[in-house]
Design a protein around this motif. Sequence first.
Motif, PDB file in Angstrom:
ATOM      1  N   ARG A  71       0.912  -1.058  -0.091  1.00  0.00           N
ATOM      2  CA  ARG A  71       0.216  -0.267  -0.079  1.00  0.00           C
ATOM      3  C   ARG A  71       0.956   1.279   0.120  1.00  0.00           C
ATOM      4  NH1 ARG A  71      -5.440  -0.877   2.351  1.00  0.00           N
ATOM      5  NH2 ARG A  71      -5.639   1.142   2.880  1.00  0.00           N
ATOM      6  N   ASP A  76      -2.502   6.311   6.438  1.00  0.00           N
ATOM      7  CA  ASP A  76      -3.617   5.556   5.905  1.00  0.00           C
ATOM      8  C   ASP A  76      -4.668   5.433   6.948  1.00  0.00           C
ATOM      9  OD1 ASP A  76      -4.763   3.029   5.061  1.00  0.00           O
ATOM     10  OD2 ASP A  76      -3.204   2.983   3.605  1.00  0.00           O
ATOM     11  N   LEU A  78      -6.638   3.138   7.271  1.00  0.00           N
ATOM     12  CA  LEU A  78      -6.587   1.704   7.873  1.00  0.00           C
ATOM     13  C   LEU A  78      -5.867   1.781   9.472  1.00  0.00           C
ATOM     14  CD1 LEU A  78      -7.435  -1.075   7.379  1.00  0.00           C
ATOM     15  CD2 LEU A  78      -5.169  -1.471   6.710  1.00  0.00           C
ATOM     16  N   GLU A 328      -3.175 -10.968   6.151  1.00  0.00           N
ATOM     17  CA  GLU A 328      -3.352 -10.265   4.805  1.00  0.00           C
ATOM     18  C   GLU A 328      -4.742 -10.050   4.556  1.00  0.00           C
ATOM     19  OE1 GLU A 328      -1.886 -13.437   2.134  1.00  0.00           O
ATOM     20  OE2 GLU A 328       0.306 -13.314   2.806  1.00  0.00           O
ATOM     21  N   SER A 329      -5.585 -10.731   5.295  1.00  0.00           N
ATOM     22  CA  SER A 329      -7.064 -10.704   5.221  1.00  0.00           C
ATOM     23  C   SER A 329      -7.444  -9.096   5.725  1.00  0.00           C
ATOM     24  CB  SER A 329      -7.888 -11.636   6.096  1.00  0.00           C
ATOM     25  OG  SER A 329      -7.984 -11.442   7.424  1.00  0.00           O
ATOM     26  N   ARG A 330      -6.702  -8.521   6.548  1.00  0.00           N
ATOM     27  CA  ARG A 330      -7.127  -7.448   7.049  1.00  0.00           C
ATOM     28  C   ARG A 330      -6.067  -6.176   6.513  1.00  0.00           C
ATOM     29  NH1 ARG A 330      -9.451  -6.644  12.202  1.00  0.00           N
ATOM     30  NH2 ARG A 330      -9.009  -4.435  12.056  1.00  0.00           N
ATOM     31  N   ASP A 331      -5.285  -6.280   5.212  1.00  0.00           N
ATOM     32  CA  ASP A 331      -4.688  -5.659   4.827  1.00  0.00           C
ATOM     33  C   ASP A 331      -3.426  -5.339   5.208  1.00  0.00           C
ATOM     34  OD1 ASP A 331      -6.311  -5.710   2.370  1.00  0.00           O
ATOM     35  OD2 ASP A 331      -7.379  -3.836   2.790  1.00  0.00           O
ATOM     36  N   SER A 336       4.732  -5.590   5.151  1.00  0.00           N
ATOM     37  CA  SER A 336       4.106  -4.301   4.520  1.00  0.00           C
ATOM     38  C   SER A 336       4.335  -3.123   5.355  1.00  0.00           C
ATOM     39  CB  SER A 336       2.551  -4.418   4.269  1.00  0.00           C
ATOM     40  OG  SER A 336       1.773  -4.690   5.495  1.00  0.00           O
TER      41      SER A 336
END
Length: 344
Positions: A71, A76, A78, A328-331, A336
């Motif tokens: 990203r 962000d 998130l 990964e399911s929560r970005d 990252s």
Amino acid sequence: MSSFTIGLGVLGGVVLAGVVGWNAWTTRRLTPRQAETVERTEPVEAPPPQEPVLDDGALMATVPPLPVPERRPGLDALVDALAPIAVEAPIPGEAAIAALPATRRAGSKPFAIEGLNESTNHWETPHAGERYVAFQAGVQLANRLGALNEIEFSEFVMKTQAFADAINGLAEFPEMLHEVGRARELDQFAGGHDAQLGFTLRARQAAWSPGYVHQNASRLGFVSGAIPGRMVLPASQPGHPPILVLTFDTQAALAEDPTQAAIREVTLSLDVPQVHRAEQPFLRMRDAAMALAEGMDGVITDDNGQVIRPEALDVIGADLERLYDMLESRDLAAGSSLARRLFS
């Protein structure tokens, strides 16, 4: 001379030889293992940086490309509470920089201000020579110190408002209780999906000197860290956190005579959320631990000194795969930029 006297003499010689042999064996056993001296007749080209060359096949030297989508770095929604700041006319970068707060934290949470570059239309930290048509301030919702609280949110508001006033801008703030609630939920998720693994490698018999540890770890691609007693296995991507960290007694590393410094254990650690899944960090950690144990005559244990069996390593590996999936399911894929921020 009687046979009795001769017998005593022989017996005394045997005892003396035994004592000398025992002392020699004890001295050798208590002397830390030393690095081997390797004579080179011609220069050897060093391996390229960030691409450790590993021998004996213990770890693969070539790391696969990292397929995890990254990203946009920076603020962000998130993981940050955001406050947009509108301006009537473009603001020079110099003016924005002058108005930035002296500190980049609100309590224990990172705080940042970004500007929308007039020419590139990208959000970035303000730079001299650029012009910005809008700004946004953000404070991180959670990190390993906990969730954003009301006091930290209030500090975020005060710093943002002071910046907005300095550039004649208008700041719009989110509702505090909503953001604090988001912070608690994110902190709860992070707390349940954080993992920092550690193996302890203990000497079976003779202790190790710092040079001996360095030599064996270097064969597996580890390089000296900035702190004495610390070595790291570099990531394949420059600027990313190391894949693995190996640590041992700092006092031994700083000893006046390192050859006499005795190290009886080293720790191999992996900060799971900080390292990309594609680096295969646990596989490399397991292989490194096994290679070091074999090469240094050591045994792999947990923090309580219990020997770790191969089947237990397989269970840990399977659990980590599920953890990677959840992140990964929560970005928030491991390695990252957002995961590195959240789990810090």
